[in-house]
Design a protein around this motif. Structure first.
Motif, mmCIF file in Angstrom:
data_model
loop_
_atom_site.group_PDB
_atom_site.id
_atom_site.type_symbol
_atom_site.label_atom_id
_atom_site.label_comp_id
_atom_site.label_asym_id
_atom_site.label_seq_id
_atom_site.Cartn_x
_atom_site.Cartn_y
_atom_site.Cartn_z
ATOM 1 N N ASP A 33 -16.280 -21.587 -30.326
ATOM 2 C CA ASP A 33 -15.344 -21.312 -31.416
ATOM 3 C C ASP A 33 -15.852 -21.805 -32.767
ATOM 4 O O ASP A 33 -15.095 -21.884 -33.720
ATOM 5 C CB ASP A 33 -13.987 -21.946 -31.107
ATOM 6 C CG ASP A 33 -14.064 -23.455 -30.925
ATOM 7 O OD1 ASP A 33 -15.155 -24.041 -31.132
ATOM 8 O OD2 ASP A 33 -13.044 -24.068 -30.579
ATOM 9 N N GLY A 34 -17.125 -22.120 -32.859
ATOM 10 C CA GLY A 34 -17.690 -22.558 -34.129
ATOM 11 C C GLY A 34 -17.502 -24.035 -34.401
ATOM 12 O O GLY A 34 -17.924 -24.531 -35.436
ATOM 13 N N SER A 35 -16.851 -24.758 -33.504
ATOM 14 C CA SER A 35 -16.671 -26.184 -33.724
ATOM 15 C C SER A 35 -18.015 -26.890 -33.605
ATOM 16 O O SER A 35 -18.989 -26.342 -33.115
ATOM 17 C CB SER A 35 -15.678 -26.758 -32.714
ATOM 18 O OG SER A 35 -16.203 -26.646 -31.419
ATOM 19 N N ARG A 36 -18.062 -28.120 -34.047
ATOM 20 C CA ARG A 36 -19.330 -28.835 -34.079
ATOM 21 C C ARG A 36 -19.423 -29.849 -32.945
ATOM 22 O O ARG A 36 -19.918 -30.942 -33.132
ATOM 23 C CB ARG A 36 -19.473 -29.529 -35.432
ATOM 24 C CG ARG A 36 -19.545 -28.515 -36.566
ATOM 25 C CD ARG A 36 -19.702 -29.183 -37.875
ATOM 26 N NE ARG A 36 -20.936 -29.957 -37.855
ATOM 27 C CZ ARG A 36 -21.277 -30.805 -38.800
ATOM 28 N NH1 ARG A 36 -20.501 -30.996 -39.823
ATOM 29 N NH2 ARG A 36 -22.401 -31.477 -38.718
ATOM 30 N N GLY A 37 -18.964 -29.492 -31.765
ATOM 31 C CA GLY A 37 -19.038 -30.389 -30.621
ATOM 32 C C GLY A 37 -20.474 -30.613 -30.173
ATOM 33 O O GLY A 37 -21.406 -29.962 -30.630
ATOM 34 N N ILE A 38 -20.633 -31.551 -29.274
ATOM 35 C CA ILE A 38 -21.952 -31.885 -28.752
ATOM 36 C C ILE A 38 -22.276 -30.966 -27.581
ATOM 37 O O ILE A 38 -21.446 -30.753 -26.706
ATOM 38 C CB ILE A 38 -21.994 -33.360 -28.291
ATOM 39 C CG1 ILE A 38 -21.793 -34.270 -29.492
ATOM 40 C CG2 ILE A 38 -23.300 -33.666 -27.585
ATOM 41 C CD1 ILE A 38 -21.656 -35.728 -29.116
ATOM 42 N N CYS A 39 -23.462 -30.397 -27.562
ATOM 43 C CA CYS A 39 -23.883 -29.538 -26.452
ATOM 44 C C CYS A 39 -24.284 -30.390 -25.253
ATOM 45 O O CYS A 39 -24.804 -31.480 -25.414
ATOM 46 C CB CYS A 39 -25.077 -28.683 -26.870
ATOM 47 S SG CYS A 39 -24.720 -27.547 -28.207
ATOM 48 N N ASN A 40 -24.032 -29.851 -24.054
ATOM 49 C CA ASN A 40 -24.489 -30.559 -22.861
ATOM 50 C C ASN A 40 -25.892 -30.083 -22.503
ATOM 51 O O ASN A 40 -26.457 -29.214 -23.157
ATOM 52 C CB ASN A 40 -23.504 -30.372 -21.697
ATOM 53 C CG ASN A 40 -23.382 -28.928 -21.273
ATOM 54 O OD1 ASN A 40 -24.342 -28.177 -21.303
ATOM 55 N ND2 ASN A 40 -22.185 -28.531 -20.874
ATOM 56 N N THR A 41 -26.456 -30.643 -21.460
ATOM 57 C CA THR A 41 -27.839 -30.331 -21.079
ATOM 58 C C THR A 41 -27.923 -29.353 -19.910
ATOM 59 O O THR A 41 -28.975 -29.188 -19.324
ATOM 60 C CB THR A 41 -28.602 -31.612 -20.712
ATOM 61 O OG1 THR A 41 -27.911 -32.260 -19.638
ATOM 62 C CG2 THR A 41 -28.719 -32.540 -21.900
ATOM 63 N N ILE A 42 -26.820 -28.689 -19.583
ATOM 64 C CA ILE A 42 -26.823 -27.718 -18.487
ATOM 65 C C ILE A 42 -27.625 -26.495 -18.911
ATOM 66 O O ILE A 42 -27.396 -25.930 -19.970
ATOM 67 C CB ILE A 42 -25.391 -27.330 -18.100
ATOM 68 C CG1 ILE A 42 -24.650 -28.546 -17.553
ATOM 69 C CG2 ILE A 42 -25.395 -26.186 -17.084
ATOM 70 C CD1 ILE A 42 -23.179 -28.308 -17.310
ATOM 71 N N TYR A 43 -28.569 -26.095 -18.072
ATOM 72 C CA TYR A 43 -29.396 -24.919 -18.337
ATOM 73 C C TYR A 43 -28.646 -23.694 -17.830
ATOM 74 O O TYR A 43 -28.356 -23.582 -16.648
ATOM 75 C CB TYR A 43 -30.747 -25.077 -17.627
ATOM 76 C CG TYR A 43 -31.770 -24.035 -17.991
ATOM 77 C CD1 TYR A 43 -32.480 -24.124 -19.181
ATOM 78 C CD2 TYR A 43 -32.023 -22.971 -17.145
ATOM 79 C CE1 TYR A 43 -33.430 -23.173 -19.525
ATOM 80 C CE2 TYR A 43 -32.978 -22.016 -17.472
ATOM 81 C CZ TYR A 43 -33.674 -22.117 -18.656
ATOM 82 O OH TYR A 43 -34.614 -21.179 -18.986
#
Length: 135
Positions: A33-43
């Motif tokens: 949704d365009g938020s600036r959350g942190i990405c996880n490391t799941i491939y």
């Protein structure tokens, strides 16, 4: 001592927010949704191919070509797993694009599926499940 530790933790939290532009409520938000959350490391694979294989067919002779422009991936049965006559093969890992999938086998008709669009957000691709019956 306790007040020094509290002050240090507060300063580190404020530094985190200032440096990353994140608040506790946005951590881990990956909804696209365009938020600036942190990405996880799941491939994440862009394609989840489900090949319906007729009984008696030697799947080791299957060849799957995944293509997007000049990008090409070649997969075989050993790249996936089979359950009840359906061979599942992941492909196009973390790669958005518009794909054509071609499945060949010496004893089956060539199967082609075109214009499979894999989109993505700022963290990962949105996986597309593609069922391909083989005859």
């Amino acid at each position: 001592m306790r007040s020094t530790l509290s002050t240090l933790l507060l300063a580190l939290s404020m530094l985190w927010i200032a440096a990353c532009g994140k608040t506790a409520s946005s951590l881990g938000n990956e909804a696209g949704d365009g938020s600036r959350g942190i990405c996880n490391t799941i491939y994440t694979y862009g394609l989840a191919l489900q090949l319906s294989v007729p009984s008696g067919i030697n799947v080791s002779q299957l060849r799957v070509s995944i293509q997007d422009g000049s990008y090409q991936e070649i997969k075989t049965a050993s790249d996936g797993y089979s359950v009840n006559g359906v061979l599942s093969i992941p492909a196009a890992g973390e790669r958005p694009g518009t794909y054509q999938v071609t499945v060949t086998h010496p004893n089956l008709q060539t199967a082609v599926v075109s214009n499979i669009v894999v989109s993505g957000d700022r963290c990962h691709v949105n996986s597309q499940s593609v069922s391909i019956p083989l005859h």
